[in-house]
Design a protein around this motif. Structure first.
Motif, PDB file in Angstrom:
ATOM      1  N   LEU B  31       1.837   6.098  16.881  1.00 57.56           N
ATOM      2  CA  LEU B  31       1.270   6.930  17.941  1.00 57.56           C
ATOM      3  C   LEU B  31       1.825   8.346  17.904  1.00 57.56           C
ATOM      4  CD1 LEU B  31       1.459   4.485  20.990  1.00 57.56           C
ATOM      5  CD2 LEU B  31      -0.620   5.270  19.824  1.00 57.56           C
ATOM      6  N   GLY B  32       2.780   8.585  17.024  1.00 57.46           N
ATOM      7  CA  GLY B  32       3.410   9.902  16.999  1.00 57.46           C
ATOM      8  C   GLY B  32       4.482  10.045  18.061  1.00 57.46           C
ATOM      9  N   VAL B  33       4.931   8.911  18.602  1.00 57.80           N
ATOM     10  CA  VAL B  33       5.933   8.917  19.676  1.00 57.80           C
ATOM     11  C   VAL B  33       7.295   8.568  19.072  1.00 57.80           C
ATOM     12  CG1 VAL B  33       6.666   7.774  21.811  1.00 57.80           C
ATOM     13  CG2 VAL B  33       4.235   8.326  21.432  1.00 57.80           C
ATOM     14  N   GLU B  34       8.292   9.404  19.359  1.00 58.43           N
ATOM     15  CA  GLU B  34       9.633   9.185  18.814  1.00 58.43           C
ATOM     16  C   GLU B  34      10.557   8.575  19.861  1.00 58.43           C
ATOM     17  OE1 GLU B  34      11.040  12.783  17.032  1.00 58.43           O
ATOM     18  OE2 GLU B  34       9.319  12.899  15.683  1.00 58.43           O
ATOM     19  N   LEU B  35      11.594   7.887  19.378  1.00 56.50           N
ATOM     20  CA  LEU B  35      12.575   7.297  20.268  1.00 56.50           C
ATOM     21  C   LEU B  35      13.946   7.916  20.045  1.00 56.50           C
ATOM     22  CD1 LEU B  35      10.538   5.020  20.924  1.00 56.50           C
ATOM     23  CD2 LEU B  35      12.431   3.409  20.790  1.00 56.50           C
ATOM     24  N   VAL B  36      14.646   8.175  21.150  1.00 50.99           N
ATOM     25  CA  VAL B  36      16.092   8.369  21.098  1.00 50.99           C
ATOM     26  C   VAL B  36      16.672   7.246  21.952  1.00 50.99           C
ATOM     27  CG1 VAL B  36      18.039   9.895  21.582  1.00 50.99           C
ATOM     28  CG2 VAL B  36      15.857  10.856  20.811  1.00 50.99           C
ATOM     29  N   VAL B  37      17.634   6.500  21.408  1.00 47.94           N
ATOM     30  CA  VAL B  37      18.173   5.356  22.131  1.00 47.94           C
ATOM     31  C   VAL B  37      19.638   5.603  22.487  1.00 47.94           C
ATOM     32  CG1 VAL B  37      16.575   3.765  20.990  1.00 47.94           C
ATOM     33  CG2 VAL B  37      18.878   4.067  20.049  1.00 47.94           C
ATOM     34  N   LEU B  38      20.034   5.036  23.617  1.00 46.61           N
ATOM     35  CA  LEU B  38      21.432   5.071  24.059  1.00 46.61           C
ATOM     36  C   LEU B  38      21.991   3.664  23.943  1.00 46.61           C
ATOM     37  CD1 LEU B  38      23.940   6.215  25.564  1.00 46.61           C
ATOM     38  CD2 LEU B  38      22.733   5.758  27.707  1.00 46.61           C
ATOM     39  N   ASP B  39      23.025   3.506  23.135  1.00 51.61           N
ATOM     40  CA  ASP B  39      23.597   2.182  22.940  1.00 51.61           C
ATOM     41  C   ASP B  39      25.063   2.335  22.538  1.00 51.61           C
ATOM     42  OD1 ASP B  39      22.208  -0.803  22.449  1.00 51.61           O
ATOM     43  OD2 ASP B  39      24.123  -0.539  21.417  1.00 51.61           O
ATOM     44  N   PRO B  40      25.927   1.451  23.044  1.00 50.75           N
ATOM     45  CA  PRO B  40      27.353   1.589  22.720  1.00 50.75           C
ATOM     46  C   PRO B  40      27.714   1.183  21.295  1.00 50.75           C
ATOM     47  CG  PRO B  40      27.007  -0.309  24.145  1.00 50.75           C
ATOM     48  CD  PRO B  40      25.679   0.388  24.034  1.00 50.75           C
ATOM     49  N   THR B  41      26.884   0.369  20.644  1.00 53.78           N
ATOM     50  CA  THR B  41      27.205  -0.104  19.292  1.00 53.78           C
ATOM     51  C   THR B  41      26.728   0.908  18.262  1.00 53.78           C
ATOM     52  OG1 THR B  41      26.843  -2.369  20.039  1.00 53.78           O
ATOM     53  CG2 THR B  41      26.901  -2.012  17.656  1.00 53.78           C
ATOM     54  N   PRO B  42      27.636   1.511  17.501  1.00 49.90           N
ATOM     55  CA  PRO B  42      27.176   2.448  16.468  1.00 49.90           C
ATOM     56  C   PRO B  42      26.217   1.756  15.508  1.00 49.90           C
ATOM     57  CG  PRO B  42      29.572   2.543  16.734  1.00 49.90           C
ATOM     58  CD  PRO B  42      29.091   1.358  17.523  1.00 49.90           C
ATOM     59  N   ASP B  43      25.205   2.487  15.073  1.00 52.33           N
ATOM     60  CA  ASP B  43      24.173   1.920  14.206  1.00 52.33           C
ATOM     61  C   ASP B  43      23.598   0.625  14.785  1.00 52.33           C
ATOM     62  OD1 ASP B  43      22.459   1.969  12.060  1.00 52.33           O
ATOM     63  OD2 ASP B  43      23.828   0.905  10.729  1.00 52.33           O
ATOM     64  N   CYS B  44      23.156   0.706  16.020  1.00 45.79           N
ATOM     65  CA  CYS B  44      22.542  -0.439  16.702  1.00 45.79           C
ATOM     66  C   CYS B  44      21.212  -0.779  16.017  1.00 45.79           C
ATOM     67  CB  CYS B  44      22.324  -0.105  18.168  1.00 45.79           C
ATOM     68  SG  CYS B  44      21.163   1.272  18.441  1.00 45.79           S
ATOM     69  N   PRO B  45      20.638  -1.963  16.313  1.00 46.84           N
ATOM     70  CA  PRO B  45      19.406  -2.366  15.618  1.00 46.84           C
ATOM     71  C   PRO B  45      18.295  -1.319  15.617  1.00 46.84           C
ATOM     72  CG  PRO B  45      20.293  -4.255  16.758  1.00 46.84           C
ATOM     73  CD  PRO B  45      21.176  -3.083  17.139  1.00 46.84           C
ATOM     74  N   ALA B  47      18.600   1.901  15.583  1.00 47.71           N
ATOM     75  CA  ALA B  47      18.997   3.188  14.998  1.00 47.71           C
ATOM     76  C   ALA B  47      18.244   3.556  13.712  1.00 47.71           C
ATOM     77  CB  ALA B  47      20.504   3.230  14.771  1.00 47.71           C
ATOM     78  N   PRO B  48      18.086   2.610  12.756  1.00 49.96           N
ATOM     79  CA  PRO B  48      17.448   3.032  11.503  1.00 49.96           C
ATOM     80  C   PRO B  48      16.009   3.518  11.675  1.00 49.96           C
ATOM     81  CG  PRO B  48      18.413   0.829  11.278  1.00 49.96           C
ATOM     82  CD  PRO B  48      18.486   1.193  12.724  1.00 49.96           C
ATOM     83  N   VAL B  49      15.327   3.085  12.723  1.00 51.16           N
ATOM     84  CA  VAL B  49      13.913   3.412  12.912  1.00 51.16           C
ATOM     85  C   VAL B  49      13.715   4.516  13.951  1.00 51.16           C
ATOM     86  CG1 VAL B  49      11.625   2.352  13.069  1.00 51.16           C
ATOM     87  CG2 VAL B  49      13.609   0.895  12.668  1.00 51.16           C
ATOM     88  N   ALA B  50      14.678   4.654  14.856  1.00 50.28           N
ATOM     89  CA  ALA B  50      14.559   5.677  15.902  1.00 50.28           C
ATOM     90  C   ALA B  50      14.867   7.053  15.327  1.00 50.28           C
ATOM     91  CB  ALA B  50      15.518   5.357  17.046  1.00 50.28           C
ATOM     92  N   ARG B  51      14.421   8.093  16.026  1.00 48.95           N
ATOM     93  CA  ARG B  51      14.763   9.453  15.619  1.00 48.95           C
ATOM     94  C   ARG B  51      16.282   9.618  15.671  1.00 48.95           C
ATOM     95  NH1 ARG B  51      13.465  14.175  13.022  1.00 48.95           N
ATOM     96  NH2 ARG B  51      11.399  14.321  13.951  1.00 48.95           N
ATOM     97  N   ASP B  52      16.916   9.059  16.694  1.00 50.24           N
ATOM     98  CA  ASP B  52      18.341   9.277  16.869  1.00 50.24           C
ATOM     99  C   ASP B  52      18.922   8.241  17.823  1.00 50.24           C
ATOM    100  OD1 ASP B  52      20.414  10.877  16.016  1.00 50.24           O
ATOM    101  OD2 ASP B  52      19.428  12.728  16.695  1.00 50.24           O
ATOM    102  N   GLN B  53      20.213   8.013  17.665  1.00 49.55           N
ATOM    103  CA  GLN B  53      20.948   7.196  18.628  1.00 49.55           C
ATOM    104  C   GLN B  53      22.032   8.044  19.265  1.00 49.55           C
ATOM    105  OE1 GLN B  53      23.113   3.783  17.066  1.00 49.55           O
ATOM    106  NE2 GLN B  53      23.995   3.297  19.058  1.00 49.55           N
ATOM    107  N   ILE B  54      22.168   7.955  20.580  1.00 49.49           N
ATOM    108  CA  ILE B  54      23.339   8.496  21.265  1.00 49.49           C
ATOM    109  C   ILE B  54      24.264   7.311  21.489  1.00 49.49           C
ATOM    110  CG2 ILE B  54      24.164   9.532  23.415  1.00 49.49           C
ATOM    111  CD1 ILE B  54      21.395  10.974  23.563  1.00 49.49           C
ATOM    112  N   VAL B  55      25.479   7.394  20.939  1.00 53.64           N
ATOM    113  CA  VAL B  55      26.417   6.278  21.087  1.00 53.64           C
ATOM    114  C   VAL B  55      27.143   6.443  22.407  1.00 53.64           C
ATOM    115  CG1 VAL B  55      28.395   5.074  20.103  1.00 53.64           C
ATOM    116  CG2 VAL B  55      26.656   6.042  18.586  1.00 53.64           C
ATOM    117  N   GLY B  56      26.948   5.493  23.305  1.00 50.16           N
ATOM    118  CA  GLY B  56      27.586   5.574  24.608  1.00 50.16           C
ATOM    119  C   GLY B  56      27.265   4.349  25.431  1.00 50.16           C
ATOM    120  N   ASP B  57      28.069   4.111  26.459  1.00 45.07           N
ATOM    121  CA  ASP B  57      27.811   2.972  27.344  1.00 45.07           C
ATOM    122  C   ASP B  57      26.573   3.244  28.191  1.00 45.07           C
ATOM    123  OD1 ASP B  57      29.884   1.344  26.494  1.00 45.07           O
ATOM    124  OD2 ASP B  57      31.337   2.393  27.775  1.00 45.07           O
TER     125      ASP B  57
END
Lengths: 394, 394
Positions: B31-45, B47-57
């Motif tokens: 759809l042309g929609v990107e994800l940024v995810v917030l997750d405490p685990t570095p390289d969470c599931p 992460a490889p497909v999302a635009r970016d991960q913010i590592v945090g609780d």
């Protein structure tokens, strides 16, 4: 080959990060397979979905070595990849390249490609090698006027192909007459195509589909093709023969002409193909998942259709290049059973492939169920879209 | 809401980057929609497909503010998200939160959730609030022994739910008796569920499907449920009533009991749900694409089934935690019509959800066509998989 899945999946190193790389990344992710892509355009279409992009030219040895370092297998999504360099870098790194560089070399030269097919008895249009005016005159005398002239190397999406009736016309289009392949202009009933897939000791082909081109650019695909069973069977047979002529695993887009119930091979792409985009929603396994499975040596998935499907390209309907901004998305997505694929390119250009739309049935009471009706729905979705001036939005 | 697509798509900021975030990223990309995810685990599931991960609780205000800064809309894929913080950060950044923090607050407390449904006349099992031994004795006297006791907050995947017949049993499982919801243990014919979706001025529900749980963890889904049309219609009606009781757009997983032809609501998840994973291959629009469409205010897609479908979870079949390494992939993928979804978690733990398999028909001559036969095929694929010791592979 044995594949073990872990937190970091097996990695495909892909030369090219355009829409084919993007859709390959989308399809590989569920399998636990990651992509690293090599592309000269920063933040190329595949970048947001891939694990990583290496920014570099396709023939940049250092960049290709960096790609091989991170890859369990190398592949390419553009014919512009350099076969010699791929071979050297793959060998040095001990990373397999699929399809083989030899196949890429064969396909990059349309004359060599056509000769390779003809030598194996695969039906192709009559063709001549042309390097000067005398060659062309002789070819036109033999093949009829106009004939289809193709630059042997470097063409894509119709750029480099033109029907010509005279030396003057050919000189005007190509600038020079050296390095041409000239073929009979086929008076076809239908342009059809088959996505073939060569796996590890197995091969298969998706059903034959029907394509509409304008100005040598694919506009629409109907799956299955509206033809008879004999033609379907023959198209499959020819596609499997083509696979036998190719070396290396992966998906091949095989463009065909249907003429008087016969099948002729037009061109082959050693990669997923625009006319196979319908497989994402329309087949049990998409051409992109098949490519990932094949290149890694995993078992192939089913090539069965899930039902009739229609695909319509979203081309750049602009007069000159400008930053891409697509409006009308709400209108397009309100067409039931229509999926949107947006490629995320930064610039829209005249007739550039910017995305596509696929329509599938949504149940008997809700709408169209054959591929022609589905095409109307996909066209309605396309017609709802419009390229806006990004400036106006701000 | 008007969505314009450009090189950088609209961005969903997602609290949580587990498998639901990963599959949301896979479905949003076309759809042309990107994800940024917030997750405490570095390289969470995800992460490889999302635009970016913010590592945090999940309750890290600074991290959530950074997420909101990059997002056109905020959503969550875990109930552990902090509703107060989401509300504050979303308001401060002017970014909508869907489903609403108020809905999340209601659902996080199973007693409040059940009361909210009961108040609207939505059928739920008889229930009692329990905070001490006297409450529990009274509840068991009223509801029968054993009854289903649930921790009001903090439970997931069955952790926090247990049938109890006495104060002693409840104390052993929960440690204390404060903060429990106790319900009649429903003698159901079937556990069924519906994925509901609340859009911008529209709502819809996928067909009712049938689930098998063991030890309170979902094992298998059959789509459609093997029940009668009256139950199907009633399940849809109840699901739509549940959507009316919820505030904010998005997908809701609605777990139901079928008993004597009646439908009772068991629990609601304000997010895509394991029992809706079948929709990726089995429905015209997946629950993940629906969630992306709904949260952004785009038109909803069709919820029609494409055909019978079976989904089988791949759980951690290990005795103790260790690095994840899945073998037998070739065997699983050689089952025709079976799709593998691997979540890319770094550690396998007993009964942890590591992936799932979906089976769809591949045409009349090639294999099973009803959901029970398809389940056999998905089980065969699952049985081919095995968790290996990563050390042995090196």
């Amino acid at each position: 080959v044995t594949v073990t899945l872990s937190a970091d999946g097996p990695t495909l190193g892909v030369v090219g990060g355009g829409q084919l790389g993007r859709m390959l990344a989308e399809a590989a992710a569920p399998l636990g397979v990651e992509l690293v892509v090599l592309d000269p355009t920063p933040d190329c279409p595949a970048a947001p979905v891939a694990r990583d992009q290496i920014v570099g030219d396709f023939d940049d040895r250092g960049a290709l070595e960096a790609l091989a370092d991170r890859a369990d297998a190398l592949t390419f999504e553009i014919e512009l990849a350099d076969p010699d360099l791929l071979e050297q870098v793959g060998d040095a790194a001990g990373v397999p390249v699929h399809p083989s560089p030899e196949t890429l070399r064969t396909i990059q030269d349309k004359l060599v490609q056509t000769e390779a097919l003809a030598e194996r008895g695969i039906p192709v249009p009559d063709f001549r090698r042309v390097d000067d005016a005398a060659d062309l005159e002789a070819a036109l005398d033999d093949l009829g006027r106009p004939a289809m002239a193709k630059a042997r190397t470097g063409g894509y999406d119709g750029r480099g192909n033109a029907p010509v009736a005279s030396v003057a016309e050919a000189e005007e289009y190509f600038g020079r007459l050296e390095g041409l392949l000239v073929e009979t202009l086929v008076d076809f009933e239908r342009e059809v195509s088959v996505i073939g897939v060569q796996g590890d000791g197995e091969r298969d082909a998706f059903p034959v589909v029907e394509n509409v081109h304008e100005a040598e650019i694919l506009r629409e695909t109907l799956a299955p093709a509206r033809t008879d069973d004999a033609v379907r069977a023959r198209a499959r047979e020819v596609a499997l023969d083509v696979l036998d002529a190719m070396d290396g695993r992966g998906v091949y887009g095989i463009e065909l002409f249907e003429r008087d119930g016969e099948i002729l091979v037009n061109e082959i792409a050693p990669r997923p193909h625009n006319s196979g985009h319908y497989t994402i929603e329309g087949a049990v396994t998409s051409q992109f998942e098949q490519h990932a499975r094949a290149v890694l040596g995993l078992p192939l998935g089913s090539t069965a259709l899930r039902g009739p499907t229609a695909m319509v390209n979203v081309l750049g309907t602009v007069e000159s290049p400008r930053p891409a901004a697509l409006g009308g998305v709400e209108g397009a997505l309100s067409e039931r059973g229509v999926s949107l694929h947006w490629y995320g390119k930064d610039e829209v250009r005249p007739l550039r492939k910017m995305g596509h739309l696929t329509a599938v049935p949504t149940g008997a009471e809700e709408g169209p169920t054959d591929q022609t009706e589905l095409r109307s729905r996909a066209r309605d979705a396309r017609d709802a879209l419009r390229f806006e001036f990004a400036e106006e939005e701000r």
